[in-house]
Design a protein around this motif. Structure first.
Motif, PDB file in Angstrom:
ATOM      1  N   PHE A   1      17.095   0.153   0.622  1.00  0.00           N
ATOM      2  CA  PHE A   1      16.449   1.244   0.128  1.00  0.00           C
ATOM      3  C   PHE A   1      16.011   0.991  -1.216  1.00  0.00           C
ATOM      4  O   PHE A   1      17.002   0.542  -2.069  1.00  0.00           O
ATOM      5  CB  PHE A   1      17.009   2.386   0.351  1.00  0.00           C
ATOM      6  CG  PHE A   1      17.818   2.869   1.324  1.00  0.00           C
ATOM      7  CD1 PHE A   1      16.780   3.686   2.480  1.00  0.00           C
ATOM      8  CD2 PHE A   1      18.951   2.520   2.065  1.00  0.00           C
ATOM      9  CE1 PHE A   1      17.099   4.219   3.573  1.00  0.00           C
ATOM     10  CE2 PHE A   1      18.971   2.609   3.477  1.00  0.00           C
ATOM     11  CZ  PHE A   1      18.366   3.655   4.101  1.00  0.00           C
ATOM     12  N   GLU A   2      14.628   1.285  -1.466  1.00  0.00           N
ATOM     13  CA  GLU A   2      14.303   1.146  -2.899  1.00  0.00           C
ATOM     14  C   GLU A   2      14.091   2.758  -3.408  1.00  0.00           C
ATOM     15  O   GLU A   2      13.125   3.341  -2.740  1.00  0.00           O
ATOM     16  CB  GLU A   2      13.076   0.455  -2.962  1.00  0.00           C
ATOM     17  CG  GLU A   2      12.411   0.319  -4.548  1.00  0.00           C
ATOM     18  CD  GLU A   2      11.062  -0.272  -4.395  1.00  0.00           C
ATOM     19  OE1 GLU A   2       9.996   0.123  -4.923  1.00  0.00           O
ATOM     20  OE2 GLU A   2      11.027  -1.427  -3.921  1.00  0.00           O
ATOM     21  N   ALA A   3      14.380   2.936  -4.437  1.00  0.00           N
ATOM     22  CA  ALA A   3      14.074   4.338  -5.042  1.00  0.00           C
ATOM     23  C   ALA A   3      13.388   4.363  -6.105  1.00  0.00           C
ATOM     24  O   ALA A   3      13.380   3.522  -7.168  1.00  0.00           O
ATOM     25  CB  ALA A   3      15.535   5.000  -5.385  1.00  0.00           C
ATOM     26  N   GLY A   4      12.466   5.335  -6.435  1.00  0.00           N
ATOM     27  CA  GLY A   4      11.536   5.250  -7.303  1.00  0.00           C
ATOM     28  C   GLY A   4      11.191   6.780  -7.899  1.00  0.00           C
ATOM     29  O   GLY A   4      11.690   7.838  -7.364  1.00  0.00           O
ATOM     30  N   GLY A   5      10.407   6.954  -8.938  1.00  0.00           N
ATOM     31  CA  GLY A   5       9.876   8.270  -9.341  1.00  0.00           C
ATOM     32  C   GLY A   5      11.232   8.751 -10.179  1.00  0.00           C
ATOM     33  O   GLY A   5      11.116  10.052 -10.131  1.00  0.00           O
ATOM     34  N   GLY A   6      12.082   8.055 -10.577  1.00  0.00           N
ATOM     35  CA  GLY A   6      13.274   8.591 -11.453  1.00  0.00           C
ATOM     36  C   GLY A   6      14.385   8.853 -10.514  1.00  0.00           C
ATOM     37  O   GLY A   6      15.629   9.448 -11.289  1.00  0.00           O
TER      38      GLY A   6
ATOM     39  N   PRO B   1       0.798  -1.138   0.094  1.00  0.00           N
ATOM     40  CA  PRO B   1       0.128   0.050  -0.046  1.00  0.00           C
ATOM     41  C   PRO B   1       0.979   1.168   0.140  1.00  0.00           C
ATOM     42  O   PRO B   1       0.342   2.346  -0.517  1.00  0.00           O
ATOM     43  CB  PRO B   1      -1.037  -0.138   1.316  1.00  0.00           C
ATOM     44  CG  PRO B   1      -0.876  -1.627   1.660  1.00  0.00           C
ATOM     45  CD  PRO B   1       0.363  -2.373   1.139  1.00  0.00           C
ATOM     46  N   THR B   2       1.951   1.292   0.571  1.00  0.00           N
ATOM     47  CA  THR B   2       2.731   2.418   0.780  1.00  0.00           C
ATOM     48  C   THR B   2       3.270   2.695  -0.601  1.00  0.00           C
ATOM     49  O   THR B   2       3.397   3.947  -1.344  1.00  0.00           O
ATOM     50  CB  THR B   2       4.071   2.197   1.846  1.00  0.00           C
ATOM     51  OG1 THR B   2       3.346   2.049   3.079  1.00  0.00           O
ATOM     52  CG2 THR B   2       5.090   3.389   1.758  1.00  0.00           C
TER      53      THR B   2
ATOM     54  N   TYR C   1      10.951   9.250  -4.731  1.00  0.00           N
ATOM     55  CA  TYR C   1      10.618   8.527  -3.422  1.00  0.00           C
ATOM     56  C   TYR C   1      11.799   7.613  -3.240  1.00  0.00           C
ATOM     57  O   TYR C   1      12.211   6.820  -3.696  1.00  0.00           O
ATOM     58  CB  TYR C   1       9.413   7.802  -3.320  1.00  0.00           C
ATOM     59  CG  TYR C   1       8.896   6.557  -4.058  1.00  0.00           C
ATOM     60  CD1 TYR C   1       9.548   5.360  -3.760  1.00  0.00           C
ATOM     61  CD2 TYR C   1       8.378   6.519  -5.573  1.00  0.00           C
ATOM     62  CE1 TYR C   1       9.316   4.180  -4.426  1.00  0.00           C
ATOM     63  CE2 TYR C   1       8.212   5.591  -6.118  1.00  0.00           C
ATOM     64  CZ  TYR C   1       8.473   4.297  -5.622  1.00  0.00           C
ATOM     65  OH  TYR C   1       8.432   3.234  -6.106  1.00  0.00           O
ATOM     66  N   ILE C   2      11.736   7.370  -1.833  1.00  0.00           N
ATOM     67  CA  ILE C   2      12.476   6.226  -0.921  1.00  0.00           C
ATOM     68  C   ILE C   2      11.698   5.265  -0.328  1.00  0.00           C
ATOM     69  O   ILE C   2      10.925   5.836   0.583  1.00  0.00           O
ATOM     70  CB  ILE C   2      13.586   6.975  -0.107  1.00  0.00           C
ATOM     71  CG1 ILE C   2      14.435   7.939  -1.211  1.00  0.00           C
ATOM     72  CG2 ILE C   2      14.427   6.011   0.543  1.00  0.00           C
ATOM     73  CD1 ILE C   2      15.287   6.934  -1.950  1.00  0.00           C
ATOM     74  N   ILE C   3      11.926   4.000  -0.188  1.00  0.00           N
ATOM     75  CA  ILE C   3      11.266   3.179   0.752  1.00  0.00           C
ATOM     76  C   ILE C   3      12.576   2.398   1.455  1.00  0.00           C
ATOM     77  O   ILE C   3      13.412   2.094   0.702  1.00  0.00           O
ATOM     78  CB  ILE C   3      10.555   2.086   0.072  1.00  0.00           C
ATOM     79  CG1 ILE C   3       9.318   2.558  -0.798  1.00  0.00           C
ATOM     80  CG2 ILE C   3       9.954   0.970   1.149  1.00  0.00           C
ATOM     81  CD1 ILE C   3       8.563   1.682  -1.462  1.00  0.00           C
ATOM     82  N   GLU C   4      12.351   2.584   2.798  1.00  0.00           N
ATOM     83  CA  GLU C   4      13.347   1.856   3.967  1.00  0.00           C
ATOM     84  C   GLU C   4      12.818   0.690   4.292  1.00  0.00           C
ATOM     85  O   GLU C   4      11.807   0.673   4.940  1.00  0.00           O
ATOM     86  CB  GLU C   4      13.911   2.904   4.635  1.00  0.00           C
ATOM     87  CG  GLU C   4      14.818   2.326   5.558  1.00  0.00           C
ATOM     88  CD  GLU C   4      14.102   2.126   6.955  1.00  0.00           C
ATOM     89  OE1 GLU C   4      14.781   1.114   7.370  1.00  0.00           O
ATOM     90  OE2 GLU C   4      12.877   2.815   7.233  1.00  0.00           O
TER      91      GLU C   4
END
Length: 227
Positions: free
Chosen positions: A134-139, A88-89, A100-103
């Motif tokens: 960490f996953e990076a998204g949105g370019g 969901p996040t 964005y970053i997901i940790e």
């Protein structure tokens, strides 16, 4: 530049982004009276979806209890108490079209995300190991620094025997895990003396490194600040 610090807890990530030159706003379902920046109490997924587009960057570290190694193993009977917030996040983050970053800590959750960066306390001269993925998204693109070899053991008890070591275990309260001042120094977190809050944070140095990489890509000028 601004960052939405979702699931902000006490602000370990938020402090790092502030040191990298960002204006920081935190959001958490629980009140965080010692959070050092503007704070909104509420659902992080909803806040990302509703307000994320207003920020240059979004950082999210959803609670990992659903997928952490301990819950899946020793405490597996308690797993149904926790919501699975990773997907969901990510969906909320992608809906904003913002970088964005997901940790997440290593473990089951990290196997459900793209690991673009792994950080360790030794990379920053800290007295914790505390690997985080960490996953990076949105370019957003992240450069992986070299992983520095660890310097010996983590201090504490193992099977009834006390070991000395260069690093501290920053979680729980038993097992010779170190004092609050030792935890504060090891993590680089000095604005709270609450063990639980320190234990649930990431070292600000991690987010500062990410923030400086993000600032360069967003065209911002990193600030020179002292924690």
């Amino acid at each position: 530049m601004t960052v939405l610090d979702a699931y902000c807890n006490i602000g370990g990530a938020g402090m790092g982004f502030w040191l990298a030159g960002f204006g920081v706003v935190g959001v958490d379902i629980l009140d965080q009276p010692r959070y050092p920046f503007p704070f909104l109490q509420g659902d992080a997924v909803g806040a990302i979806a509703a307000h994320g587009r207003r920020f240059d960057l979004i950082s999210a570290g959803p609670p990992c209890q659903f997928d952490c190694t301990l819950t899946a193993g020793t405490n597996s009977a308690r797993r149904d108490r926790y919501a699975d917030l990773l997907e969901p996040t990510r969906e909320a983050l992608e809906s904003t079209s913002r970088p964005y970053i997901i940790e997440q800590p290593p473990g089951r959750a990290s196997r459900r995300m793209r690991v673009d960066l792994t950080l360790c306390g030794e990379m920053f001269g800290l007295r914790v190991i505390r690997h985080r993925n960490f996953e990076a998204g949105g370019g957003l693109l992240l450069d992986q620094p070299p992983h520095v070899p660890h310097r010996g053991r983590v201090a504490g008890y193992r099977h009834g025997q006390r070991y000395d070591g260069h690093y501290f275990q920053v979680y729980g309260s038993g097992g010779g895990k170190g004092s609050v001042p030792e935890w504060q120094q090891a993590m680089g977190i000095h604005w709270t003396d609450v063990r639980r809050e320190i234990a649930e944070a990431i070292p600000p140095a991690y987010a500062e490194l990410i923030g400086r990489q993000a600032a360069a890509q967003l065209g911002g000028a990193p600030a020179s600040r002292a924690a």
